[in-house]
Each structure stands twice: as C-alpha cells, then as structure tokens.
Design a protein around this motif. Structure first.
Motif, PDB file in Angstrom:
ATOM      1  N   LEU A  21      53.187  24.007  87.298  1.00 24.02           N
ATOM      2  CA  LEU A  21      53.813  22.895  87.225  1.00 24.02           C
ATOM      3  C   LEU A  21      54.977  22.917  86.204  1.00 24.02           C
ATOM      4  CD1 LEU A  21      51.331  20.330  88.281  1.00 24.02           C
ATOM      5  CD2 LEU A  21      53.250  20.944  89.681  1.00 24.02           C
ATOM      6  N   GLY A  22      55.051  23.957  85.482  1.00 25.27           N
ATOM      7  CA  GLY A  22      55.903  24.084  84.234  1.00 25.27           C
ATOM      8  C   GLY A  22      55.233  24.455  83.060  1.00 25.27           C
ATOM      9  N   LYS A  23      55.886  24.044  82.086  1.00 30.25           N
ATOM     10  CA  LYS A  23      55.595  24.648  80.695  1.00 30.25           C
ATOM     11  C   LYS A  23      55.657  23.762  79.730  1.00 30.25           C
ATOM     12  CE  LYS A  23      56.625  29.129  78.617  1.00 30.25           C
ATOM     13  NZ  LYS A  23      58.069  29.951  78.704  1.00 30.25           N
ATOM     14  N   VAL A  24      54.554  23.900  78.953  1.00 30.88           N
ATOM     15  CA  VAL A  24      54.581  22.867  77.529  1.00 30.88           C
ATOM     16  C   VAL A  24      54.755  23.961  76.452  1.00 30.88           C
ATOM     17  CG1 VAL A  24      52.893  21.670  76.227  1.00 30.88           C
ATOM     18  CG2 VAL A  24      52.772  21.144  78.538  1.00 30.88           C
ATOM     19  N   ILE A  25      55.959  23.508  75.649  1.00 28.57           N
ATOM     20  CA  ILE A  25      56.208  24.229  74.607  1.00 28.57           C
ATOM     21  C   ILE A  25      56.179  23.775  73.379  1.00 28.57           C
ATOM     22  CG2 ILE A  25      57.816  25.910  76.113  1.00 28.57           C
ATOM     23  CD1 ILE A  25      60.019  24.364  74.377  1.00 28.57           C
ATOM     24  N   THR A  26      55.863  24.524  72.454  1.00 31.30           N
ATOM     25  CA  THR A  26      55.870  24.170  70.736  1.00 31.30           C
ATOM     26  C   THR A  26      56.931  24.616  70.191  1.00 31.30           C
ATOM     27  OG1 THR A  26      53.612  24.898  71.085  1.00 31.30           O
ATOM     28  CG2 THR A  26      54.287  23.987  69.161  1.00 31.30           C
ATOM     29  N   ILE A  27      57.842  23.383  69.637  1.00 33.88           N
ATOM     30  CA  ILE A  27      58.997  23.671  68.946  1.00 33.88           C
ATOM     31  C   ILE A  27      58.601  23.555  67.360  1.00 33.88           C
ATOM     32  CG2 ILE A  27      61.196  22.833  68.296  1.00 33.88           C
ATOM     33  CD1 ILE A  27      60.585  21.509  71.315  1.00 33.88           C
ATOM     34  N   SER A  28      58.870  24.542  66.361  1.00 35.02           N
ATOM     35  CA  SER A  28      58.767  24.351  65.106  1.00 35.02           C
ATOM     36  C   SER A  28      59.836  23.723  64.263  1.00 35.02           C
ATOM     37  CB  SER A  28      58.626  25.729  64.583  1.00 35.02           C
ATOM     38  OG  SER A  28      59.683  26.568  64.688  1.00 35.02           O
ATOM     39  N   GLY A  29      59.449  23.729  63.055  1.00 36.19           N
ATOM     40  CA  GLY A  29      60.719  22.862  62.374  1.00 36.19           C
ATOM     41  C   GLY A  29      60.283  21.481  62.300  1.00 36.19           C
ATOM     42  N   ALA A  30      61.445  20.690  61.456  1.00 38.24           N
ATOM     43  CA  ALA A  30      61.320  19.288  61.074  1.00 38.24           C
ATOM     44  C   ALA A  30      61.558  18.563  62.369  1.00 38.24           C
ATOM     45  CB  ALA A  30      62.833  19.015  60.310  1.00 38.24           C
ATOM     46  N   ALA A  31      62.242  18.980  63.419  1.00 31.30           N
ATOM     47  CA  ALA A  31      62.267  18.195  64.594  1.00 31.30           C
ATOM     48  C   ALA A  31      61.272  18.709  65.685  1.00 31.30           C
ATOM     49  CB  ALA A  31      63.905  18.277  65.311  1.00 31.30           C
ATOM     50  N   GLY A  32      60.013  19.329  64.929  1.00 23.19           N
ATOM     51  CA  GLY A  32      59.152  20.017  66.081  1.00 23.19           C
ATOM     52  C   GLY A  32      58.252  19.026  66.640  1.00 23.19           C
ATOM     53  N   GLY A  33      57.345  19.874  67.430  1.00 21.39           N
ATOM     54  CA  GLY A  33      56.462  19.132  68.244  1.00 21.39           C
ATOM     55  C   GLY A  33      56.287  19.689  69.592  1.00 21.39           C
ATOM     56  N   VAL A  34      55.655  19.095  70.496  1.00 20.77           N
ATOM     57  CA  VAL A  34      55.544  19.567  71.844  1.00 20.77           C
ATOM     58  C   VAL A  34      56.486  19.027  72.934  1.00 20.77           C
ATOM     59  CG1 VAL A  34      53.092  20.594  71.342  1.00 20.77           C
ATOM     60  CG2 VAL A  34      53.443  18.442  72.103  1.00 20.77           C
ATOM     61  N   LYS A  35      56.791  19.636  73.756  1.00 25.02           N
ATOM     62  CA  LYS A  35      57.267  18.925  74.938  1.00 25.02           C
ATOM     63  C   LYS A  35      57.123  19.615  76.227  1.00 25.02           C
ATOM     64  CE  LYS A  35      62.231  20.651  74.863  1.00 25.02           C
ATOM     65  NZ  LYS A  35      63.584  20.256  74.675  1.00 25.02           N
ATOM     66  N   TYR A  36      57.090  18.819  77.183  1.00 25.11           N
ATOM     67  CA  TYR A  36      56.864  19.570  78.750  1.00 25.11           C
ATOM     68  C   TYR A  36      58.167  19.585  79.345  1.00 25.11           C
ATOM     69  CZ  TYR A  36      55.912  19.127  83.707  1.00 25.11           C
ATOM     70  OH  TYR A  36      55.728  19.129  85.195  1.00 25.11           O
ATOM     71  N   ILE A  37      58.420  20.914  80.021  1.00 25.86           N
ATOM     72  CA  ILE A  37      59.421  21.324  80.510  1.00 25.86           C
ATOM     73  C   ILE A  37      59.037  21.655  82.043  1.00 25.86           C
ATOM     74  CG2 ILE A  37      61.123  22.957  80.920  1.00 25.86           C
ATOM     75  CD1 ILE A  37      61.143  23.745  77.859  1.00 25.86           C
ATOM     76  N   PRO A  38      59.390  20.437  82.981  1.00 31.56           N
ATOM     77  CA  PRO A  38      59.011  20.739  84.380  1.00 31.56           C
ATOM     78  C   PRO A  38      59.835  21.874  85.107  1.00 31.56           C
ATOM     79  CG  PRO A  38      60.639  18.950  84.113  1.00 31.56           C
ATOM     80  CD  PRO A  38      60.572  19.517  82.794  1.00 31.56           C
ATOM     81  N   LYS A  39      58.845  22.542  85.805  1.00 27.20           N
ATOM     82  CA  LYS A  39      59.372  23.839  86.422  1.00 27.20           C
ATOM     83  C   LYS A  39      58.610  23.861  87.718  1.00 27.20           C
ATOM     84  CE  LYS A  39      60.933  28.195  87.059  1.00 27.20           C
ATOM     85  NZ  LYS A  39      62.194  28.266  87.344  1.00 27.20           N
ATOM     86  N   THR A  40      59.276  24.005  88.840  1.00 28.32           N
ATOM     87  CA  THR A  40      58.822  23.949  90.222  1.00 28.32           C
ATOM     88  C   THR A  40      58.342  25.572  90.577  1.00 28.32           C
ATOM     89  OG1 THR A  40      60.977  24.026  91.226  1.00 28.32           O
ATOM     90  CG2 THR A  40      59.670  21.990  91.138  1.00 28.32           C
ATOM     91  N   SER A  41      57.469  25.878  91.193  1.00 34.33           N
ATOM     92  CA  SER A  41      57.283  27.130  91.570  1.00 34.33           C
ATOM     93  C   SER A  41      58.019  27.693  92.547  1.00 34.33           C
ATOM     94  CB  SER A  41      55.546  27.297  91.629  1.00 34.33           C
ATOM     95  OG  SER A  41      55.355  26.748  92.973  1.00 34.33           O
ATOM     96  N   LYS A  42      58.000  29.069  93.041  1.00 33.76           N
ATOM     97  CA  LYS A  42      58.643  29.526  93.982  1.00 33.76           C
ATOM     98  C   LYS A  42      57.963  28.820  95.366  1.00 33.76           C
ATOM     99  CE  LYS A  42      60.830  33.868  95.036  1.00 33.76           C
ATOM    100  NZ  LYS A  42      59.995  34.524  96.421  1.00 33.76           N
ATOM    101  N   ALA A  43      56.755  29.055  95.253  1.00 29.43           N
ATOM    102  CA  ALA A  43      56.034  28.464  96.627  1.00 29.43           C
ATOM    103  C   ALA A  43      56.211  26.831  96.946  1.00 29.43           C
ATOM    104  CB  ALA A  43      54.456  28.763  96.230  1.00 29.43           C
ATOM    105  N   GLU A  44      56.249  26.257  95.722  1.00 30.18           N
ATOM    106  CA  GLU A  44      56.577  24.855  95.936  1.00 30.18           C
ATOM    107  C   GLU A  44      58.221  24.650  96.525  1.00 30.18           C
ATOM    108  OE1 GLU A  44      55.934  22.942  92.229  1.00 30.18           O
ATOM    109  OE2 GLU A  44      56.040  21.176  92.977  1.00 30.18           O
ATOM    110  N   ASN A  45      58.859  25.246  96.040  1.00 32.90           N
ATOM    111  CA  ASN A  45      60.458  25.005  96.712  1.00 32.90           C
ATOM    112  C   ASN A  45      60.497  25.500  97.881  1.00 32.90           C
ATOM    113  OD1 ASN A  45      61.253  24.899  93.833  1.00 32.90           O
ATOM    114  ND2 ASN A  45      61.974  26.994  93.555  1.00 32.90           N
ATOM    115  N   GLU A  46      60.042  26.667  98.345  1.00 27.99           N
ATOM    116  CA  GLU A  46      59.895  26.823  99.602  1.00 27.99           C
ATOM    117  C   GLU A  46      59.154  25.850 100.666  1.00 27.99           C
ATOM    118  OE1 GLU A  46      59.892  31.727  98.498  1.00 27.99           O
ATOM    119  OE2 GLU A  46      58.755  30.880 100.401  1.00 27.99           O
ATOM    120  N   GLU A  47      58.094  25.506 100.250  1.00 21.36           N
ATOM    121  CA  GLU A  47      57.237  24.429 100.918  1.00 21.36           C
ATOM    122  C   GLU A  47      58.250  23.416 101.253  1.00 21.36           C
ATOM    123  OE1 GLU A  47      53.313  23.571  99.652  1.00 21.36           O
ATOM    124  OE2 GLU A  47      53.300  21.891 100.952  1.00 21.36           O
TER     125      GLU A  47
END
Lengths: 292, 292
Positions: free
Chosen positions: B56-82
């Motif tokens: 369903l996407g990716k949770v990424i960790t960003i370093s540095g002063a403005a760092g933290g975690v965020k969720y990047i939504p991403k649909t799967s190929k199967a989901e797109n096709e369906e």
C-alpha cells in the motif's frame, strides 16, 4: 503471506480507515491474513480500542447475514474546536478582503487536508443513516462535499450551473440567488438520482439561503427528499435564512474592513449517529501479554 | 493515556495513512503515546512492514533537522489492473452512450471510492517530488484532482471557466477547445499560485488535448511550470494530441454503438518516486515475541 499480530492490526486499521462506513465480513479478514476467526476477533477488539482511545470514531460490529465490521468516522469535540479556531484565525486575516466585500477563501476550501477534516465533521454531525447521496452545486463546495461523501460512503452528485448536453437529458430550473438578486439556473442529468432518494446537501457558503433553497426545490423535482444540510460558512446577516434545518460550522460577518468570524459550536451534537444499529458485544476482554 | 504496543501501532498506521506525504517527527509520536523514542522506533519498523506487506506504499525515514517519518502512498500493479479492468467493464456498458456520441460517466468520476483510488494511482505514477500544486479545470475533474492532491499532500488549484469577480483580480485567457472547436475562456485568481511554481495537471478526459494545452499556457502566464500531467480517460482518436508528456489511465473509442475501452497499462512505472530522498536504515531487526 504470513502476518504477525501487530502487522494484522495495523493492516486492519488501514483497511477500515481508508474505507469508512464500508462493511467488511470477518471472512474478508480471515482470507486476507490467512488467520482463524477467533484470531481476527481478538484483533478487532484491539482495533476498536485504537479508534476509541484516539477519539477518531468507532468500529462497530453488525450481526446478521449482511453483518461484519465497519468504521464510522467521528471527530472529537476537541478536534472540531481546534480546526474551527484555526480556520477562524486564518479567515480573519484582513488581506483576504476583496473589493465588493468578498473574502478570498479558496486557499482554504480547496486544501485537501482542510476539506477532509470538514468532511469528517459533517459526517459526525449530520444523520446520514438513511441517505443515498451527497449533493452539492459547482464549484467551490465540491472539495468539501466530496470528502463528506467519502466519510459517509455515499455517491456524490454535482448540480451544474449550465445545461450540459454531454450528460444526457437534464432537468433544469431557475432560482433566485439571494446575494446578487439575479435569476440563475441549475441543472442535473435525469440519471443522476434514483427515484425516491434521500439526500444530504453540502455547500461552502450560505448568505440568504437562496441557492440551498433552489437545490432543495430541484431535489423535490427529482422526487428526492433532503434529510440534512451542512454549510461550511454562514453569514450572520440576514439572520432569517430561506432554509431552516441546516448546520453551519462557521459564522461570518464583514463590516467595512472588519471581519467577524467565529466557530458555530452550537451546531455540534455529541452523540454518535447510527445509534440504532444493533451491535453485538464481543464479551471477552482480550488477555494480552503485550509489553508495557 | 497509556497505549499498548498493538494499539500504538494501529494508531500510527491511522495517523500516517490519513496524512500521506506529511512528515511526522519521532517526538510527535513519543508525546502522543507517552512512550520512549526506542519504543516508537520499534513500532515504526512494524508499521513499515504493514505497508510493505500490504503493498500500500512505503513509510520512509528522513534524517536531518526536518527529519521524521512519512507515508508515501503507492498502488500495486495488481491493484491498478484490478481497478482499471473493473472501470473498463463498467464504461463499456452500452446504455452509457448518449446522443452525440457522449458517454455518461459522472456516476464513476464522482464516486468517492473510485476517485480516491484514481488519486493514489496518479500519485504513484507521476513524479511530484518538486511540485507545489495540483491544478485542474472545473468541473468533472475536480473530484479526482482533489484526491490526487490529498495523496500528494499538495494544495489544489481549480481553474474556472467564467471570470469570478468574487475571487479578486483574475488572469483570464481564451483557448480552443478541440472537441467543439469553439473558443472558450478560462480564468484563475492572481493569488492562486505563488510565483515560479511547479504544478501537476489532472483532468478527467482528453480528446485532442486543447483544454490541457490551454491550462499549460495559463500556467505559463503565471510563470509556473507544468512538470506532470495525468488524465483519467484519453480517446484513441485523434492519435496526435496537442500535449506530449502525459499519462492516461484508460483509452477509449466510441464507434457507432460500440464502446472500445482498455486500461492504458503502459502508462505505469513500477519504481517509487522520491528515490532521491536519503533514507537511513534502522538496522536492528525487531526481535518480537508475538504469537504466531
């Protein structure tokens, strides 16, 4: 694929939260996670706790043939107040005043984060138990109406200002716009509503209520009944509106270069809607040996 | 309030999922759940797994002063096709054909569940790393553009067909609508875009590309650059469009009473966008004593 308990719970939260008011059967989850019904039942208890502790709504269990679980989004009083106070502060910025006494608001009412919160507030404070559609009129109300329809899990219907031949046979009528005192027209394709529908009207702004009144009349022409109305901002004047039953989130008055704006907190009711849905309790309190 | 581990994980999933592309600091979660940083770090590892296992996407960790975690939504190929196969089947229903060769589609493109999936597909396949706004033109594209802007966490800008004095000074221009071969106008308040913006254009339908071309020209008048364009449906004819760089999800042709419609699967790229964001790995594999 095998899921750990913590992962299943996260996944169930994601699925329910992304699809408010959609009923999922227990089997859906047992298939999705390759887990026993008893396991999923225990997971669901935790999921219910998450939503209740965070005051983000309620996960209810529906018995019977069409049974399952669904998530009903519900904003907390604190959350409502925080959003509305924040919006009031932004709205009261004098640089928003345009010539003609208009206010520049589209940066707020087109903001996806803002309108998604507004949609949840409407869904928390308008009873949509029997509703079939959310209805709005183009253009500025569309973003918040869409987010309301998403929270309510209802299709959105958009009334057009012109007659669009590209949408098939349409029903058109005129109405008196209170503000400009002009006769304006609105139209909707015949196919847009099923007969005998019940609808919720959502719009961004109400002054005299002429536009909303026109929308109610158009709904009646379709044989549809308006069972709830929500507007984002209503003006303090005129105090007498052409519609009676509505909730508005913010009250506004612009006097010269002075913007008077306040949250309309009396609009909120604290109970959950859908109280009449029978809920069977999963009695067992989950015994868990979680750390902490 | 005290949260159990499973509850914290559910809650973090809910918060990240409701607010795609918004960065949350670790401190936000430690405060919210009254928990140690090490505890939250472990929770976040599980949360990452949830999104990855469910595709369903990716949770990424960003370093540095403005760092933290965020969720990047991403649909799967199967989901797109369906989704696209399901929509193609619905679109191919011959009762949709209206006189004039138009297709009745508003039940689909105003459906909140459908447009929220379309928004996530656009966010998965258009690089919006440097984008400042999502731009659309009223009316039919608004729901899917709003859901795209929600997934991308960008403000939405709606170009109007008429000049709206109630939105302050506007910049207006004419364009040649390919379909009707008519000169039409579009306008946008001067305040709607910051100077030197980069924008993503989203629209529901493209035949010759005249409207999108007009939108690109209007953006240039604002000193803005179009860095990506997504349309829901493009027609097979004319094969030569007035715009070059765009993705379309579905290709369509109506010949007499025959509807030819197919998913435009070549449009999808499988990589994640935002590849250039540095991610620091939490090396420790979480040792957990979960049941199962």
């Amino acid at each position: 694929m095998k899921f750990k308990r913590t992962e299943r719970i996260g996944a169930i939260v994601k699925i329910l939260s992304d699809n408010p008011n959609k009923t999922y059967t227990l089997s859906y989850f047992t298939n999705q996670f390759n887990a026993a019904k008893s396991t999923i039942s225990e997971d669901l208890l935790v999921v219910k706790n998450v939503f209740e502790k965070l005051q983000l709504g309620k996960v209810i269990t529906i018995s019977g043939a069409a049974g399952g679980v669904k998530y009903i989004p519900k904003t907390s009083k604190a959350e409502n107040e925080e959003l509305l106070m924040e919006l009031c502060e932004k709205i009261s910025d004098k640089t928003r005043i345009l010539s003609g006494g208009f206010l520049y608001l589209i940066d707020l009412i087109y903001d996806p984060t803002v309108v998604s919160k507004i949609g949840k507030i409407f869904a928390s404070n308008i009873d949509y138990t029997d509703a079939d559609y959310v209805v709005t009129m183009e253009t500025k109300g569309i973003p918040m109406a869409l987010m309301t329809s998403k929270a309510m899990n209802l299709p959105l219907v958009i009334i057009r200002k012109d007659i669009k031949v590209s949408e098939g046979p349409t029903l058109s009528m005129t109405y008196l716009s209170g503000h400009s005192s002009k006769v304006e027209s609105m139209s909707l394709p015949r196919k847009a509503l099923k007969p005998n529908s019940k609808v919720i009207i959502i719009d961004d702004f109400m002054r005299g209520g002429g536009t909303i009144k026109g929308m109610v009349d158009l709904m009646n022409e379709f044989g549809a009944e308006v069972i709830g109305t929500g507007v984002f901002i209503s003006t303090m004047k005129p105090t007498e509106k052409m519609v009676k039953d509505y909730i508005s989130l913010i009250e506004l008055d612009v006097v010269g270069d002075e913007i008077i704006v306040e949250p309309n907190l009396k609009t909120f009711r604290n109970e959950y809607r859908n109280e009449n849905i029978e809920e069977y309790n999963i009695e067992d309190i989950l015994e868990e040996s979680d750390e902490e």
